[in-house]
Design an enzyme around this catalytic site. Structure first.
Site, PDB file in Angstrom:
ATOM      1  CB  THR A 367       0.380   0.323   9.612  1.00 42.81           C
ATOM      2  OG1 THR A 367      -0.133   1.432  10.350  1.00 42.81           O
ATOM      3  CG2 THR A 367       1.889   0.252   9.812  1.00 42.81           C
ATOM      4  CE  LYS A 442       1.596   3.525  13.099  1.00 43.07           C
ATOM      5  NZ  LYS A 442       0.458   2.933  12.391  1.00 43.07           N
ATOM      6  CE  LYS A 510       4.237  -5.075   9.971  1.00 40.51           C
ATOM      7  NZ  LYS A 510       2.925  -4.678   9.431  1.00 40.51           N
TER       8      LYS A 510
END
Length: 558
Positions: A367, A442, A510
């Site tokens: 990711t 995602k 984040k």
């Protein structure tokens, strides 16, 4: 372990006194070997036996006496407070009526067989005080003047350092692996699956309905030798990397053993293409093992070369560097910690680009941000290679079980070539079009998950302040339309007050920040996400960045 008498063995003391003593006449006193009903938070009592814990399982902190319990029928283990224990024989009739089901009945059968066997021998054997899965080389429970036992369940599960290709070091360690395989007779025997270690609130996992394991023979988790920075062996000590590798393989064996029958996958026809795999961390371990188990030809590389040993013994090959891995295989898959690690593997010395050419392909499942993934894609295709981004939905448990969701984007022919790999790794894969769409999907998934976690945390905080039982609230939610792995798993973490990082909070924050940035680009208001982001920022400022994302609860419960 010798048995010594003591007057009131209600506690397992951290000294050289042996706890395996005679039971006090008091009904509430317990000792090693006792058959009990053990209750974990939110679940019905389950038949088990008090056994000796092994040295890698740290006793939870707290003033109340706790005992290490082996659960019959599931082969699971957990620390249980004395208040949640009852003697098996005295409460058998009442407890048996409180719970029903095939697996519960199997557990009853197993404990009754143990009772019958002990009656025939007319005594409780020494082996009855030890779990069937107790390590053969384990030390005594509390050696005299011993240091506190390490709690591996609270180790950080990922690192942020750069990956480096140390060719000489990898060659040396690879030769050591081959030498050990040739000389070690343990490679020829069956290895048992390492039982899963549980904290508070765990539940005995599921077993197959016919009493046998549906999964193939677990992969070996042999004893390891720690090495110092100079390559010399230090007896009796493990490096942090080896400890995490041991934890990852133990988790993999345990998850595979306890998979229910209805989740068993159909037979997979593995691709003929040679697969390379980079990154054998807590996520990559289960993924690489599932590829090997499905019959794929796998070659592995990891920054810490010693982590490759178990995969070589399971049937994989080991590359000496990243560029060698690319040369030896057709398709390379990476599962790394972050964008920095991915850039190091692709652009670094002896990296992927050094060996990339027209007949090679690269798939990244890390990711990462959209800028990094598009930059990597351009670099790979610039060398005439094929590229696919394939971030994953799911965490450690899904990686071990092979039930991840794959979000593919990029080269469609490469996506098609990887179907057998996706079947081994997950329950569903999606093709989303151009590179960058996987990262965007995602990001939105993680944004929704983070928002739900904050709402759930606020509800648990409100219940506590309003004088309600949080455990009751969790039970109610698990029985409602809101029931989900997030509610069940994170709820147990909140009740226990322990937040081992399945997905670190700093990464969740984040993702919330990047989701807001994406929304700004397309002019989409996200007022809820903006508020949630502030909660995660507050939790980070409290020093919770390396804890699991569910630790955001602590920023609300003050």
């Amino acid at each position: 372990m010798a048995e010594n008498k003591q007057s009131t063995p209600t506690k397992m003391k951290n000294s050289d006194e042996n706890p395996a003593s005679e039971a006090n006449a008091d009904q509430g006193a317990f000792k090693l070997g006792d058959l009990v009903w053990a209750k974990l938070s939110s679940f019905a009592p389950w038949p088990g036996r008090i056994v000796k814990p092994w040295k890698h399982v740290k006793k939870p902190q707290g003033k109340k006496s706790q005992f290490f319990v082996y659960f019959y029928g599931t082969e699971d283990h957990a620390w249980v407070k004395e208040d949640n224990l009852k003697h098996y024989a005295e409460h058998k009739e009442a407890m048996s009526k409180a719970h029903k089901g095939v697996k519960f009945n199997k557990a009853i059968t197993a404990i009754e067989e143990a009772i019958t066997e002990e009656k025939e021998k007319n005594k409780v054997s020494k082996a009855a005080t030890v779990s069937p899965y107790h390590p053969e080389d384990d030390d005594e429970i509390f050696p005299p003047k011993s240091k506190p036992m390490k709690d591996y369940s609270r180790e950080p599960l990922s690192g942020g350092g750069k990956l480096k290709s140390d060719e000489k070091d990898n060659k040396r360690k690879h030769k050591e692996v081959e030498k050990e395989e040739d000389s070690d007779p343990e490679n020829e025997r069956e290895f048992r699956s390492t039982p899963r270690k549980r904290g508070r609130g765990g539940r005995p996992p599921k077993t197959s309905t016919d009493g046998t394991s549906a999964a193939p023979r677990p992969f070996a988790t042999p004893k390891k030798r720690a090495t110092t920075g100079t390559g010399t062996h230090t007896p009796g000590r493990k490096s942090k990397a080896e400890s995490l590798s041991y934890l990852a393989l133990s988790l993999y064996n345990s998850y595979q053993k306890h998979l229910p029958d209805n989740e068993e996958k159909p037979e997979i026809k593995a691709t003929e293409k040679k697969i390379g795999f980079i990154g054998l961390g807590i996520m990559g371990t289960g993924m690489a093992m599932n590829l090997i188990k499905a019959g794929h030809k796998v070659t592995v590389w990891n920054r810490t070369a010693s982590k490759c040993e178990d995969f070589v013994k399971a049937g994989a090959s080991q590359a000496e560097s990243v560029s060698d891995l690319v040369k030896q295989t057709d398709i390379v898959i990476s599962m790394l910690s972050d964008s920095e690690a991915l850039r190091a593997v692709v652009f670094g010395e002896n990296g992927i680009l050094d060996a990339m050419q027209a007949d090679k392909a690269f798939v990244d499942m890390t990711t990462v941000d959209i800028g990094t993934i598009t930059g990597v894609s351009e670099a790979i295709t610039g060398k005439d290679g094929r590229f696919l981004e394939a971030p994953l939905v799911g965490s450690v448990q899904q990686a071990m079980e092979g039930s991840l969701v794959v979000l593919g984007a990029g080269d469609k022919t490469l996506y098609d070539d990887l179907q057998s790999c996706f079947e081994a790794l997950g329950k569903k894969s999606f093709y989303l079009g151009d590179v960058g769409n996987g990262a965007r999907m995602k990001l939105i998934n993680n944004m929704i998950t983070g928002s739900m976690m904050c709402c759930f945390g606020e509800g648990m905080s409100l219940a506590e302040k309003a004088g309600l039982n949080q455990s009751n609230l969790l039970d109610i939610l698990n029985l409602s339309m809101l029931s989900s792995p997030l509610i069940a798993g994170k709820g147990r973490a909140i009740l226990a007050g322990v937040f081992p990082p399945a997905f670190p909070l700093k990464f969740q924050q984040k993702d919330m920040r990047q989701a807001l940035s994406l929304a700004e680009q397309v002019d989409q208001p996200l007022p809820i996400t903006a508020a949630v982001n502030e909660l995660y920022k507050r939790a980070k400022n409290m020093g919770l960045g390396d804890s699991d994302m569910s630790a955001v609860y602590k920023s609300m419960s003050k």
